[in-house]
Design a protein around this motif. Structure first.
Motif, PDB file in Angstrom:
ATOM      1  N   LYS A  61       0.837  -1.211   0.000  1.00  0.00           N
ATOM      2  CA  LYS A  61       0.000   0.000   0.000  1.00  0.00           C
ATOM      3  C   LYS A  61       0.864   1.250   0.000  1.00  0.00           C
ATOM      4  O   LYS A  61       1.990   1.235   0.501  1.00  0.00           O
ATOM      5  CB  LYS A  61      -0.891   0.002   1.243  1.00  0.00           C
ATOM      6  N   SER A  72       0.518   6.554   2.614  1.00  0.00           N
ATOM      7  CA  SER A  72      -0.597   7.275   3.241  1.00  0.00           C
ATOM      8  C   SER A  72      -1.745   6.323   3.608  1.00  0.00           C
ATOM      9  O   SER A  72      -2.713   6.730   4.230  1.00  0.00           O
ATOM     10  CB  SER A  72      -1.106   8.344   2.284  1.00  0.00           C
ATOM     11  N   GLU A  73      -1.640   5.052   3.193  1.00  0.00           N
ATOM     12  CA  GLU A  73      -2.749   4.115   3.424  1.00  0.00           C
ATOM     13  C   GLU A  73      -2.416   3.101   4.506  1.00  0.00           C
ATOM     14  O   GLU A  73      -1.247   2.844   4.782  1.00  0.00           O
ATOM     15  CB  GLU A  73      -3.058   3.362   2.126  1.00  0.00           C
ATOM     16  N   ARG A  74      -3.493   2.491   5.058  1.00  0.00           N
ATOM     17  CA  ARG A  74      -3.319   1.454   6.082  1.00  0.00           C
ATOM     18  C   ARG A  74      -4.195   0.255   5.759  1.00  0.00           C
ATOM     19  O   ARG A  74      -5.216   0.396   5.092  1.00  0.00           O
ATOM     20  CB  ARG A  74      -3.747   1.989   7.448  1.00  0.00           C
ATOM     21  N   ASP A 104      -9.145  -5.949   4.092  1.00  0.00           N
ATOM     22  CA  ASP A 104      -8.116  -6.187   3.067  1.00  0.00           C
ATOM     23  C   ASP A 104      -7.721  -7.662   3.047  1.00  0.00           C
ATOM     24  O   ASP A 104      -7.677  -8.315   4.089  1.00  0.00           O
ATOM     25  CB  ASP A 104      -6.880  -5.334   3.348  1.00  0.00           C
ATOM     26  N   ASP A 140      -4.861  -0.181  10.151  1.00  0.00           N
ATOM     27  CA  ASP A 140      -5.960   0.716  10.526  1.00  0.00           C
ATOM     28  C   ASP A 140      -6.596   0.130  11.796  1.00  0.00           C
ATOM     29  O   ASP A 140      -7.008  -1.026  11.796  1.00  0.00           O
ATOM     30  CB  ASP A 140      -6.977   0.732   9.375  1.00  0.00           C
TER      31      ASP A 140
END
Ligand code: NAP
Length: 328
Positions: free
Chosen positions: A120, A123-125, A130, A295
């Motif tokens: 990823k 900036s993404e988690r 997922d 996240d």
């Protein structure tokens, strides 16, 4: 009083669970190479690859909850000995799950952020929705352990944790905190502190990002998971993500150690700091997830609590180590 059995209680995560759980539950802490001695906990030995031993031990205790934190958790070890990794992380988990099913005990399986490939954007988690796609043998066997949990018992919870820091409360009281055998049994962060205390430089990369997780936070969440009877998959990690270089810089700041000893390094340096055998470094370099940040909004919302960020968490860890030093 409800009863909680903990596999891997001689390890970092399991010892923290035992240490917190003893205030509210009857605890059986299980080690593998030695019985963890944690005050007010019953301790024992269990090899999870031995199906009968699992059955006898957990059935005799009549566990209501089983926290399964035992694992072959060495990244390099798993890569070099994939059969052993499978035996412990997959078959061992299957054994534990089957007994939980017979006992109707809730099984809490501790998994890892490295079930993800880490591709990823920074900036993404990763969220619980997922799809896992592990790169290395450790991550693959931990993912298979998740599946073995789901397939062999009904009442399960999978908690994915990441780069766990903190103090191992199972280190015997008669060992001093900063002697080599204690350091070896403690978290990676303690190993880093020990090097910096000796004035040694440490190189770490900016390319590997995770959500460092305070071990005692995991323990607190597990007690909530048990009392609220949660089920399913949760990411239980720190709310801040960072790379290894920045994490070690913060360790130096919080522990009042020389920040200039922390140098920019490469992913190879990270592997070497895990004591990975030189011969498998080239292979593992391509199997290291780059950004496996998790996240944590699902667990935060469910429990109405904030997961501890690493800046604050390192201060809590410092207080835990001080407490231990004072008792010596
Ligand atoms: N530490 C991290 O950064 C991290 C990150 C993500 C996920 N996790 C997961 O969190 C869990 C706990 O990790 P940890 O950091 O606490 O690891 P750890 O400190 O290395 O502890 C591993 C535990 O597993 C036990 N064990 C090993 N082989 C066993 C066997 N055949 N039968 C029974 N017990 C066995 C060890 O017993 P002895 O010590 O007595 O030999 C030890 O208590 C693992 O499932 C790991 O995959 C950890």
């Amino acid at each position: 009083m409800k009863r909680i059995a903990i596999t891997g209680a001689s390890g970092l995560v399991g010892s923290n669970v035992a240490y917190k759980a003893k205030q509210k539950l009857s605890v059986l802490g299980l080690g593998f190479s030695f019985p963890p001695r944690i005050e007010n906990c019953t301790s024992g030995i269990l090899d999870i690859t031995d199906q009968n031993a699992c059955k006898n031990c957990l059935m005799d205790f009549r566990a209501d909850f089983v926290v399964h934190s035992a694992a072959y958790a060495s990244l390099g070890g798993c890569e070099k000995s994939p059969d052993l990794a499978y035996e412990v992380n997959v078959k061992g988990t299957e054994n534990v799950a089957k007994v939980c099913h017979s006992l109707r005990a809730k099984m809490i399986y501790i998994s890892t952020d490295w079930v993800f490939d880490g591709k990823k954007e920074l900036s993404e988690r990763y969220t619980e929705n997922d799809l896992p796609s592990p790169l290395n043998c450790y991550g693959k066997t931990k993912r298979e352990g998740e599946i073995a949990t789901q397939n062999n018992t009904d009442d399960w919870v999978i908690l994915r944790v990441a780069n766990v820091y903190g103090h191992n409360f199972a280190i015997p009281q008669q060992w001093s905190l900063w002697e080599e055998r204690s350091i070896q049994r403690n978290s990676w962060a303690v190993k880093v502190i020990s090097l910096l205390r000796k004035g040694k430089a440490i190189k770490q990369p900016t390319q590997i990002s995770q959500s460092p997780t305070l071990a005692s936070d995991i323990a607190e969440v597990i007690l909530e998971v048990c009392s609220r009877n949660l089920q399913g998959i949760y990411h239980v990690a720190g709310r801040e993500n960072t790379n290894r270089y920045e994490f070690v810089k913060e360790i130096a700041r919080v522990f009042d150690l020389e920040e200039d000893l922390v140098l920019l390094g490469t992913p190879e340096d990270l592997l070497l700091s895990f004591a990975v055998d030189h011969s498998i470094v080239p292979q593992l370099i391509n199997e290291l997830p780059r950004n496996a940040s998790l996240d944590v909004s699902k667990i935060e919302k469910t429990l109405d609590r904030k997961m501890t960020g690493y800046e604050e968490g390192l201060k809590i860890m410092k207080a835990q180590l001080r407490g231990r030093e004072k008792r010596e």
